[in-house]
Structures are given as structure tokens and as C-alpha cells.
Write a protein that holds these residues in place. Sequence first.
Motif, mmCIF file in Angstrom:
data_model
loop_
_atom_site.group_PDB
_atom_site.id
_atom_site.type_symbol
_atom_site.label_atom_id
_atom_site.label_comp_id
_atom_site.label_asym_id
_atom_site.label_seq_id
_atom_site.Cartn_x
_atom_site.Cartn_y
_atom_site.Cartn_z
ATOM 1 N N HIS A 285 -109.134 0.552 30.207
ATOM 2 C CA HIS A 285 -110.458 1.152 30.060
ATOM 3 C C HIS A 285 -110.743 2.133 31.193
ATOM 4 O O HIS A 285 -110.213 1.994 32.301
ATOM 5 C CB HIS A 285 -111.535 0.062 30.040
ATOM 6 N N ASP B 129 -115.633 -6.874 30.785
ATOM 7 C CA ASP B 129 -114.516 -5.929 30.717
ATOM 8 C C ASP B 129 -113.276 -6.760 30.418
ATOM 9 O O ASP B 129 -112.458 -7.042 31.282
ATOM 10 C CB ASP B 129 -114.424 -5.194 32.052
ATOM 11 N N SER C 4 -108.864 -1.581 34.434
ATOM 12 C CA SER C 4 -109.934 -0.595 34.324
ATOM 13 C C SER C 4 -110.074 0.242 35.584
ATOM 14 O O SER C 4 -110.009 -0.274 36.701
ATOM 15 C CB SER C 4 -111.271 -1.290 34.034
#
Length: 307
Positions: free
Chosen positions: A144, A139, A164
Motif C-alpha cells: 500500500h 492496514d 506500506s
Amino acid sequence: MAPADMSTARLIRVDQSGKGDFRKIQEAIDSVPPRNNELVFIWIKPGTYSREKIVVPEDKPFITLSGSKASDTIITWNQGRDLLQSPAISVFASDFVARFLTIQNTYGTTGIAVALRVSADRAAFYGCRIISFQDTLLDDVGRHYFKNCYIEGATDFICGNAASLYEKCHLHSMSERGGAMTAQHRNTTAENTGFVFLGCKITGSGSALLGRPWGDCSRVVFGYTHMSNVVVPEGWNDWGDHTKQRTVFYGEYKCYGPGSNRAKRVAWSRSLSTDEAAKLFTKDMIGGRGWLRPAPSHFKRSSSTIV
């Protein structure tokens, strides 16, 4: 430039039997023009896609890759040892969406083997299964969103320096001896990055840490998350560098289950206050209200529109 119509997408079908527009996923992606400015929905028919490594290049934003059910639409690769070169799927284009896919790297238990690399801003994943052993999900960078995803691994299996939000995701640890589920890479407090887990579930076999710091100012928080007894009592680890205990931000808020007991947690982790939780456990943390979009409701192929 964002598409003028966010409800209509150009439909491209991928079918290994030859009944779609393309047999390979990468061929469908390659057909999207550079600097794309319309929604493109690549519908992947059920099957196991194992003979191609998928790359979504930077100049092709607004692509969705979608199966119908993650258990029967499987993208798999078998490569290890290199963090940046091993992923089954690498996403470099902004405004990317993946739905109902299994993404896996079958390299095994002998080192780095990334299933998914996300190195772009504004990427969202819904109902996906992301499976490997070490560094499953890189990631990497950008903002995200993961919802209803299953993520499996043993060592640092969610790693990188993105901002994220993981909502209602299932983390499954295969670690036998205290491998870390997360290795977040924030290096300074000036970076607005970190991993936020909201309403998730942690299961597994053996024992696992919630996280350890890849970066000096690593930031990971869990809220309203069910933690099974796979989570070791100390919860977190400083990766052998005691100086990071002063700079990391590791927190928990109203988690439950046998692994959530904070009585023996490391002293430098924290129980979040209500105010801290209110700021972190929201889509505002990733600016999501400005870019998360529903699935398109209309699809077009050439000049025709299919409702």
C-alpha cells in the motif's frame, strides 16, 4: 488482467441530490462488473455519506473512489468493538485508489472503531483524511501507498501487517497517556512487511508512543519526519513482552523536532544506517514502480469520451 489503456477510465458519478448516475457510493461499486478489466473512476460529489458501509469486493479491481476535496466529501460510519466488521470502508479488491476523501468512524473513545480496512494488494491513497480513535486504519495485508494523508487516532491507530509506505503524511495523536501510533503485526522475519514513514509530520495532544509490537517481529521505521513533543522520550514499547525486544525492528533516520531526540529512546530501537535507510525509504519497498499509476487523463461514459 490489467487494463490495456491506463489513461482512460469509465466515469461513474455519485450525487446524493440525484443528479449523478447513483445516489449511493455502494450502488456505484455494485454496478462494476465482476472481474473488471478497465479503469473505473467513481467521482463522489461533495456531501456527507453516512447511511452506508462501503465494501469494494475482491472481484472488482481497478476502481478509484474520488472526491474533489477531502474536507467536503465525507464518508462516515458509527460502529465499534469489532476489528473486521466496524470499518466505514473495507477494500478487498486489488489496484484500488482513493483520492481526496474523509473516511471516519465516529464510534468514539470506548474501544475498537476502524475507519478504513485495506485487505488487498496494490492500494493507494492520496490526500485522504482517515479519522477515528482506536485502530483507525487497519492496514491489514498487501502492498500500500499513502501520500499527503491525515491520519488521526489515539490507540494503535495504524495497525496490521501490510507492507506500506507513508509519504508526506500527517499523523495526529489524540492519546492522553502514551497511546501507540502504530501496532504493526509482522510475525516472522521472513515476511516482507512493515510500515515506513518518510517525510511525515507527527502532532497531537497529550503523549504518544511511536509504536508497539502487535506481532513478534513488528517492523516500523521513520525517516526525515518532524516529531513534536507529543512523542514520549522512550519512543517505543514492548507491549509487556520483553522477548519481543530481540525480534522487533524499530528505527529512525534523520528525524527532527523536539520529539526526535533519541537520548532516552529504548535501547532496543535503532538509529538506521545510511545503507539501511536507502533500502527502506523508497517505493521499491512496496514494488510501487510497477503498479502505482497517475490519475486518468480521459474519461468515457457509454460511447463518448470526455477529455
